[in-house]
Scaffold this active site. Sequence first.
Site, PDB file in Angstrom:
ATOM      1  N   TYR A  76       0.837  -1.208   0.000  1.00 35.74           N
ATOM      2  CA  TYR A  76       0.000   0.000   0.000  1.00 35.74           C
ATOM      3  C   TYR A  76       0.868   1.253   0.000  1.00 35.74           C
ATOM      4  O   TYR A  76       0.575   2.233  -0.672  1.00 35.74           O
ATOM      5  CB  TYR A  76      -0.930   0.001   1.223  1.00 35.74           C
ATOM      6  CG  TYR A  76      -1.974   1.096   1.158  1.00 35.74           C
ATOM      7  CD1 TYR A  76      -3.248   0.833   0.661  1.00 35.74           C
ATOM      8  CD2 TYR A  76      -1.682   2.401   1.568  1.00 35.74           C
ATOM      9  CE1 TYR A  76      -4.208   1.828   0.574  1.00 35.74           C
ATOM     10  CE2 TYR A  76      -2.625   3.403   1.476  1.00 35.74           C
ATOM     11  CZ  TYR A  76      -3.888   3.114   0.978  1.00 35.74           C
ATOM     12  OH  TYR A  76      -4.819   4.108   0.882  1.00 35.74           O
ATOM     13  N   PHE A 128      -8.723  19.343 -25.607  1.00 34.24           N
ATOM     14  CA  PHE A 128      -9.088  17.934 -25.550  1.00 34.24           C
ATOM     15  C   PHE A 128     -10.262  17.829 -24.582  1.00 34.24           C
ATOM     16  O   PHE A 128     -10.335  18.571 -23.600  1.00 34.24           O
ATOM     17  CB  PHE A 128      -7.929  17.010 -25.130  1.00 34.24           C
ATOM     18  CG  PHE A 128      -8.386  15.582 -25.177  1.00 34.24           C
ATOM     19  CD1 PHE A 128      -8.630  14.970 -26.394  1.00 34.24           C
ATOM     20  CD2 PHE A 128      -8.676  14.885 -24.021  1.00 34.24           C
ATOM     21  CE1 PHE A 128      -9.154  13.684 -26.457  1.00 34.24           C
ATOM     22  CE2 PHE A 128      -9.185  13.592 -24.077  1.00 34.24           C
ATOM     23  CZ  PHE A 128      -9.422  12.993 -25.295  1.00 34.24           C
ATOM     24  N   THR A 129     -11.166  16.895 -24.860  1.00 36.48           N
ATOM     25  CA  THR A 129     -12.448  16.825 -24.136  1.00 36.48           C
ATOM     26  C   THR A 129     -12.282  16.838 -22.611  1.00 36.48           C
ATOM     27  O   THR A 129     -12.811  17.721 -21.930  1.00 36.48           O
ATOM     28  CB  THR A 129     -13.209  15.559 -24.572  1.00 36.48           C
ATOM     29  OG1 THR A 129     -12.341  14.430 -24.416  1.00 36.48           O
ATOM     30  CG2 THR A 129     -13.646  15.652 -26.033  1.00 36.48           C
ATOM     31  N   ASP A 219       0.737  18.263 -22.078  1.00 37.03           N
ATOM     32  CA  ASP A 219      -0.059  17.031 -22.197  1.00 37.03           C
ATOM     33  C   ASP A 219       0.762  16.097 -23.074  1.00 37.03           C
ATOM     34  O   ASP A 219       0.780  16.213 -24.296  1.00 37.03           O
ATOM     35  CB  ASP A 219      -1.431  17.321 -22.808  1.00 37.03           C
ATOM     36  CG  ASP A 219      -2.259  16.045 -22.941  1.00 37.03           C
ATOM     37  OD1 ASP A 219      -1.676  14.943 -22.894  1.00 37.03           O
ATOM     38  OD2 ASP A 219      -3.489  16.142 -23.109  1.00 37.03           O
ATOM     39  N   LYS A 262      -1.696   5.486 -23.985  1.00 38.89           N
ATOM     40  CA  LYS A 262      -1.413   5.681 -25.410  1.00 38.89           C
ATOM     41  C   LYS A 262       0.052   5.316 -25.689  1.00 38.89           C
ATOM     42  O   LYS A 262       0.391   4.149 -25.749  1.00 38.89           O
ATOM     43  CB  LYS A 262      -1.704   7.143 -25.808  1.00 38.89           C
ATOM     44  CG  LYS A 262      -3.200   7.454 -25.959  1.00 38.89           C
ATOM     45  CD  LYS A 262      -3.873   7.713 -24.663  1.00 38.89           C
ATOM     46  CE  LYS A 262      -5.215   8.372 -24.809  1.00 38.89           C
ATOM     47  NZ  LYS A 262      -5.912   8.485 -23.528  1.00 38.89           N
ATOM     48  N   ARG A 386     -15.425  12.795 -33.925  1.00 42.06           N
ATOM     49  CA  ARG A 386     -14.660  13.888 -33.304  1.00 42.06           C
ATOM     50  C   ARG A 386     -15.115  15.173 -33.983  1.00 42.06           C
ATOM     51  O   ARG A 386     -14.433  15.750 -34.807  1.00 42.06           O
ATOM     52  CB  ARG A 386     -13.156  13.689 -33.487  1.00 42.06           C
ATOM     53  CG  ARG A 386     -12.579  12.505 -32.737  1.00 42.06           C
ATOM     54  CD  ARG A 386     -12.161  12.763 -31.297  1.00 42.06           C
ATOM     55  NE  ARG A 386     -13.185  12.696 -30.280  1.00 42.06           N
ATOM     56  CZ  ARG A 386     -12.950  12.408 -29.010  1.00 42.06           C
ATOM     57  NH1 ARG A 386     -11.752  12.092 -28.591  1.00 42.06           N
ATOM     58  NH2 ARG A 386     -13.916  12.435 -28.131  1.00 42.06           N
ATOM     59  N   PHE A 452     -20.442  12.879 -25.780  1.00 42.30           N
ATOM     60  CA  PHE A 452     -20.169  11.932 -26.861  1.00 42.30           C
ATOM     61  C   PHE A 452     -20.104  10.485 -26.387  1.00 42.30           C
ATOM     62  O   PHE A 452     -20.383   9.569 -27.143  1.00 42.30           O
ATOM     63  CB  PHE A 452     -18.854  12.301 -27.585  1.00 42.30           C
ATOM     64  CG  PHE A 452     -17.652  12.339 -26.679  1.00 42.30           C
ATOM     65  CD1 PHE A 452     -17.371  13.460 -25.926  1.00 42.30           C
ATOM     66  CD2 PHE A 452     -16.804  11.248 -26.582  1.00 42.30           C
ATOM     67  CE1 PHE A 452     -16.260  13.498 -25.081  1.00 42.30           C
ATOM     68  CE2 PHE A 452     -15.703  11.270 -25.749  1.00 42.30           C
ATOM     69  CZ  PHE A 452     -15.427  12.401 -24.982  1.00 42.30           C
TER      70      PHE A 452
HETATM   71  O1  PLI Z   1      -8.306   8.745 -21.174  1.00 40.51           O
HETATM   72  P1  PLI Z   1      -7.371   9.281 -20.132  1.00 40.51           P
HETATM   73  O2  PLI Z   1      -8.095   9.778 -18.944  1.00 40.51           O
HETATM   74  O3  PLI Z   1      -6.288   8.320 -19.766  1.00 40.51           O
HETATM   75  O4  PLI Z   1      -6.583  10.513 -20.798  1.00 40.51           O
HETATM   76  C1  PLI Z   1      -7.194  11.689 -21.167  1.00 40.51           C
HETATM   77  C2  PLI Z   1      -6.506  12.299 -22.342  1.00 40.51           C
HETATM   78  C3  PLI Z   1      -5.748  13.417 -22.164  1.00 40.51           C
HETATM   79  N1  PLI Z   1      -5.124  14.022 -23.216  1.00 40.51           N
HETATM   80  C4  PLI Z   1      -5.211  13.530 -24.470  1.00 40.51           C
HETATM   81  C5  PLI Z   1      -4.498  14.241 -25.568  1.00 40.51           C
HETATM   82  C6  PLI Z   1      -5.944  12.392 -24.722  1.00 40.51           C
HETATM   83  O5  PLI Z   1      -5.989  11.925 -25.949  1.00 40.51           O
HETATM   84  C7  PLI Z   1      -6.639  11.737 -23.637  1.00 40.51           C
HETATM   85  C8  PLI Z   1      -7.479  10.638 -23.852  1.00 40.51           C
HETATM   86  N2  PLI Z   1      -7.798  10.258 -25.070  1.00 40.51           N
HETATM   87  C9  PLI Z   1      -8.661   9.340 -25.437  1.00 40.51           C
HETATM   88  C10 PLI Z   1      -9.450   8.513 -24.489  1.00 40.51           C
HETATM   89  C11 PLI Z   1      -8.830   9.122 -26.855  1.00 40.51           C
HETATM   90  O6  PLI Z   1      -9.597   8.243 -27.252  1.00 40.51           O
HETATM   91  O7  PLI Z   1      -8.175   9.844 -27.620  1.00 40.51           O
END
Ligand code: PLI
Length: 461
Positions: A76, A128-129, A219, A262, A386, A452
């Site tokens: 932990y 970004f969303t 980011d 990613k 998008r 979305f």
């Molecule tokens: O999905 P998260 O919470 O791990 O990350 C959010 C996020 C932040 N910045 C950017 C540039 C992204 O592309 C992003 C998440 N993107 C998703 C889920 C996508 O489908 O592009």
Amino acid sequence: MKTIKKRSWAEPYKMKMVELLKMTTEKQRLKAIKDAGYNTFLLPSADVYIDLLTDSGTNSMSDRQWSAFMTGDEAYAGSKSYYILEETIQKYYGYKYVVPTHQGRAAENILSQILIKKGDIVPGNMYFTTTRLHQELAGGIFADVIIDEAHDPLSEHPFKGNVDIAKLDKLVKKHGAKKIPYVCVATNVNMAGGQPVSMENLKELRAYTKKHGIRIIHDMTRVAENAFFIQQREKGYAKKTIAQIVKEICSYTDGATMSAKKDALVNIGGFMAINDWDVFEEARNLVVVYEGLHTYGGLAGRDMEAVAVGIVESLNDDHQKARVGQVEYLGHKMMEYNIPIVKPIGGHGIFVDAKAFLPHLTQDQFPAQTLAAELYVDSGVRTMERGIVSAGRKPNGENYYPKLELVRFTIPRRVYTQAHMDVIAESAAAVYERRKSIKGLKMVYEPKYLRFFQARFEKLK
Ligand code: PLI
């Protein structure tokens, strides 16, 4: 004997395990998409053949990452795996302090709460969303400072992710630097089509923000893909490695939020990193409210181990060449069929211009949402809207009307083959052939946040 001129490249890995997929009929898919309210997010993945919804958390991990999983320390407090992750981030990205989070948006939440005060202006190179929503929930007002070319799907500018320093300067002059807690700079800008920022632009931005005492928050979700484009396109970087370029990019910024799902080749994970001790202290306190102790931040020890290995693998030059190369292969196929796509071809997917694909639909008839549904029905390929649905509403309730109305064909890393890419392009071409007969959609259910994901639609008669 003829001399062979062409030399193809291929992926620097081979497959050790495969996941079997279900094949569906068009009749089954018609029912599935109707049941899903014409929203590809609401389709059960068991009904999807090739899943291009996102490159987020959908990567194949390597045998080394799976082995690292077994060495995870699930303590932990003070997990050994945290220190391995911290050391990796310090070594390869250069940031001083690290707070792990379960994914990127959790890091955005914590950072926004610490740095943004009500009424602050938060400039960013396109929104970004989740990032913008957390900025707004913290009381900030997002301001787009990306160069105009980013909003033009046809512009072939090599660095469409660049910040327009003149736009930023206008904001500083209007509101004063004190009202701007930081500039949010995304590398390989997702919503612009996976488009990079140049090193030159980052250096200029660093000089400008230093003069005005404004932080840069990075980011860095797709920083390695951005580095690949710098290596390919920017003078002076052809002989540098992706790892060197990534470290230089980070050096012009003060901290970062990262979705490791990613670039870093894992299925879950993220972090916030910062060079400022005071911000770190607040963040490691706040993370215990939302995520867990600051040495695991919502992740299992094994997840942190896999992220650490994934970061190193993401910086391998051959990996990035194959990763972006596969996206480019699909893009060129689409262009052969005259499908209107965002140019230059981006790093993590192909973005089809739905306004150009379905010019007879108005933006209120959701062309990108419509096209994503049609593609699914054609072949079981799942893509993502998008455009106007993703853009959502302003804090005052009005719809955003983004210039870009796109369907994203996002390519997960190390998952699909070149034959899959052929099937995808042929499906897009088949839908393109019958585009004139396609009718739009109307929204019949709209959730309050990030609509979305869960909005529902019906077909227009
Ligand atoms: O999905 P998260 O919470 O791990 O990350 C959010 C996020 C932040 N910045 C950017 C540039 C992204 O592309 C992003 C998440 N993107 C998703 C889920 C996508 O489908 O592009």
